[in-house]
Design an enzyme around this catalytic site. Structure first.
Site, PDB file in Angstrom:
ATOM      1  N   HIS A 221       0.746  -1.104   0.343  1.00  0.00           N
ATOM      2  CA  HIS A 221      -0.184  -0.125  -0.343  1.00  0.00           C
ATOM      3  C   HIS A 221       0.869   1.081  -0.451  1.00  0.00           C
ATOM      4  O   HIS A 221       1.750   1.147   1.132  1.00  0.00           O
ATOM      5  CB  HIS A 221      -0.390  -0.033   0.998  1.00  0.00           C
ATOM      6  N   GLU A 223       0.713   4.330   1.025  1.00  0.00           N
ATOM      7  CA  GLU A 223       1.081   4.698   2.859  1.00  0.00           C
ATOM      8  C   GLU A 223       1.901   3.878   3.498  1.00  0.00           C
ATOM      9  O   GLU A 223       2.907   5.125   3.955  1.00  0.00           O
ATOM     10  CB  GLU A 223      -0.334   4.883   3.618  1.00  0.00           C
ATOM     11  N   CYS A 291      -6.779   6.496  11.535  1.00  0.00           N
ATOM     12  CA  CYS A 291      -7.684   7.594  11.889  1.00  0.00           C
ATOM     13  C   CYS A 291      -9.343   7.537  12.529  1.00  0.00           C
ATOM     14  O   CYS A 291      -9.666   7.100  11.996  1.00  0.00           O
ATOM     15  CB  CYS A 291      -6.971   8.072  10.623  1.00  0.00           C
ATOM     16  N   SER A 319      -8.784   0.773  -2.064  1.00  0.00           N
ATOM     17  CA  SER A 319      -9.100   2.006  -1.377  1.00  0.00           C
ATOM     18  C   SER A 319      -9.517   0.863   0.147  1.00  0.00           C
ATOM     19  O   SER A 319     -10.615   0.310   0.137  1.00  0.00           O
ATOM     20  CB  SER A 319     -10.832   2.612  -0.931  1.00  0.00           C
ATOM     21  N   SER A 320      -8.663   1.113   0.667  1.00  0.00           N
ATOM     22  CA  SER A 320      -8.138   0.298   1.576  1.00  0.00           C
ATOM     23  C   SER A 320      -9.200   0.410   2.649  1.00  0.00           C
ATOM     24  O   SER A 320      -9.605  -0.700   3.438  1.00  0.00           O
ATOM     25  CB  SER A 320      -6.123   0.998   2.477  1.00  0.00           C
ATOM     26  N   ASN A 321     -10.164   1.536   2.970  1.00  0.00           N
ATOM     27  CA  ASN A 321     -11.096   1.040   4.402  1.00  0.00           C
ATOM     28  C   ASN A 321     -12.048   1.615   3.787  1.00  0.00           C
ATOM     29  O   ASN A 321     -13.012   0.879   4.363  1.00  0.00           O
ATOM     30  CB  ASN A 321     -10.337   3.105   5.224  1.00  0.00           C
ATOM     31  N   SER A 363     -13.342   7.512   0.599  1.00  0.00           N
ATOM     32  CA  SER A 363     -12.262   8.693  -0.837  1.00  0.00           C
ATOM     33  C   SER A 363     -13.153   8.854  -1.930  1.00  0.00           C
ATOM     34  O   SER A 363     -13.090   8.889  -2.831  1.00  0.00           O
ATOM     35  CB  SER A 363     -11.554   8.221  -1.139  1.00  0.00           C
TER      36      SER A 363
HETATM   37  S1  SF4 Z   1      -8.599   8.445   5.744  1.00  0.00           S
HETATM   38 FE1  SF4 Z   1      -8.905  10.204   5.147  1.00  0.00          FE
HETATM   39  S2  SF4 Z   1      -8.271  11.049   7.238  1.00  0.00           S
HETATM   40 FE2  SF4 Z   1      -7.960   9.036   7.674  1.00  0.00          FE
HETATM   41  S3  SF4 Z   1      -5.684   9.120   6.816  1.00  0.00           S
HETATM   42 FE3  SF4 Z   1      -6.854   9.087   4.926  1.00  0.00          FE
HETATM   43  S4  SF4 Z   1      -7.248  10.861   4.306  1.00  0.00           S
HETATM   44 FE4  SF4 Z   1      -6.633  11.118   6.335  1.00  0.00          FE
END
Ligand code: SF4
Length: 408
Positions: A221, A223, A291, A319-321, A363
């Site tokens: 990833h 990040e 986060c 998109s990980s989240n 995102s």
């Molecule tokens: S999900 Fe949004 S708030 Fe969380 S680290 Fe990524 S860009 Fe920043």
């Protein structure tokens, strides 16, 4: 011969049914169009005149009045005709009243809004081409939209001409990338989310005091690559509790951990627990690296999972989240699907679904969620309920070079 109403070239999907008596809206058009495109057929959308070539159905939507489903294929194209018949039958079969439970918060977080605004403002204020290293945020729609407005997305800096303007994505970059940009005389506009920057600063601090840093995250990833780059000699990446068991560190008394910002809260807690067991003197970060936006989206989804027959998560596959939200739902026993756009929804997913949970990764634009609600409203009466577990007020300021709005 094609009907004069239907033109040539593929299947026409109705956005409205036109009759002598007037027009019936067909908001589910994008669902049928997506289905036909998956079958490899060229598709157009527009009003459909009900003549002998049109295949259609009407759907009862209670107080909202009837909605239509309609398709027309060229009469001389048996493949398109068969597909049109099938698609109409399959979507008619899953029509009916539904409840939609909207998890809130969902969609854009402060870091994504900031990153997008950075690209928009840079495009507005620079006369030279604006390059963006990697996807500014992990969302296909956002990237396509910014590309259409002039942003040039590249994978690496060597694709950026010397002296140009380059925006770094919200996921952050390693120091090596920053150094290369400086050496090449590039104007850098940094879209890194401040919460990712915080993790980078922690990595530098822990490495400076002589710790080994265990970074919990997903290999590959962007990040993670950026954070690893802050102290590559001192950092070890782990993904699971099993990875922790196998760790053999020179000084078990000097170990810190950090996490990727967009991980699953529950799974990460298990990895941290494994670290505490293996390294009782483990140094912990002063605050959670996962986060606020990732945490809130997982918590708001938890508030709708149990009642839902199906969960739809709007977000891209990288998109990980967003992917974590799908996993969360499935782990809790509710089927879930990730969709980039409304056209990705499949009729078979909706069979028997009376309550649908809907959310979106950090995102994914809010408008795409509304597009889903509107399209599903073409399949029957919708009861819409917002489940808000918390209200987000986080806002991040823009970098100085962008705030000034002039070329630096
Ligand atoms: S999900 Fe949004 S708030 Fe969380 S680290 Fe990524 S860009 Fe920043």
């Amino acid at each position: 011969m094609n009907s004069p109403h239907h033109g040539t070239g593929g299947v026409l999907v109705a956005t409205a049914l036109r009759t002598e008596a007037g027009e019936i809206p067909a908001p589910a058009a994008l669902l049928l169009a997506g289905d036909l495109r998956r079958r490899g057929l060229p598709v157009r959308t527009g009003p459909l005149h009900l003549d002998e070539h049109a295949r259609h159905a009407t759907i009862d939507r209670g107080a909202l009045g009837a909605a239509g489903l309609g398709v027309a294929a060229p009469p001389d194209d048996p493949v398109a005709l068969a597909a049109a018949e099938q698609v109409l039958a399959e979507w008619s079969a899953v029509a009916g009243p539904r409840s939609i439970l909207l998890a809130s918060p969902r969609s854009f977080c402060a870091g994504v809004e900031r990153a997008i605004e950075i690209v928009e403002r840079t495009l507005e204020t620079r006369t030279n081409p604006v390059y963006v290293r990697k996807q500014i945020v992990h969302n296909t729609y956002v990237v396509e939209d910014l590309a259409a407005r002039g942003a040039i997305f590249v994978d690496e800096l060597d694709e950026v001409p010397d002296g140009s303007t380059v925006v770094f994505s919200a996921h952050g970059v390693s120091p090596a990338v920053r150094t290369e940009a400086t050496q090449r005389g590039l104007e850098v506009i940094d879209g890194t989310c401040p919460l990712v920057t915080k993790v980078h600063a922690e990595a530098r601090r822990y490495a400076a005091r002589g710790d080994t840093i265990v970074l919990i995250g997903h290999a590959g990833h962007e990040e993670v690559e950026g954070t690893l780059g802050e102290a590559p000699e001192a950092t070890i990446l782990v993904e699971t509790p099993e990875d922790v068991v196998g760790l053999d560190l020179a000084d078990p008394a000097r170990v810190s951990y950090l996490t990727q910002t967009t991980l699953a809260i529950d799974e990460t807690a298990e990895v941290v627990e494994a670290l505490r067991t293996k390294f009782p003197l483990l140094h912990e970060p002063p605050s959670d690296d996962i986060c606020y936006a990732t945490t809130n989206r997982q918590n708001s989804l938890k508030a709708v999972i149990d009642e839902s027959d199906l969960v739809l998560v709007v977000g891209s596959t990288n998109s990980s989240n967003s992917v974590r939200l799908v996993e969360l739902s499935r782990r809790n026993g509710t089927p879930a699907q990730l969709i980039d756009r409304v056209g990705d929804i499949r009729a078979e997913w909706l069979a028997g679904v009376r309550v649908l949970g809907l959310t979106a990764g950090a995102s994914a634009p809010p408008a795409l969620v509304e597009e889903v609600v509107t399209a599903l409203g073409g399949l029957g009466e919708i009861t819409r309920t917002e489940r808000e577990v918390t209200r987000e007020t986080v806002h991040f300021g823009l970098p100085a070079a962008v705030r000034r709005g002039v070329e630096s």
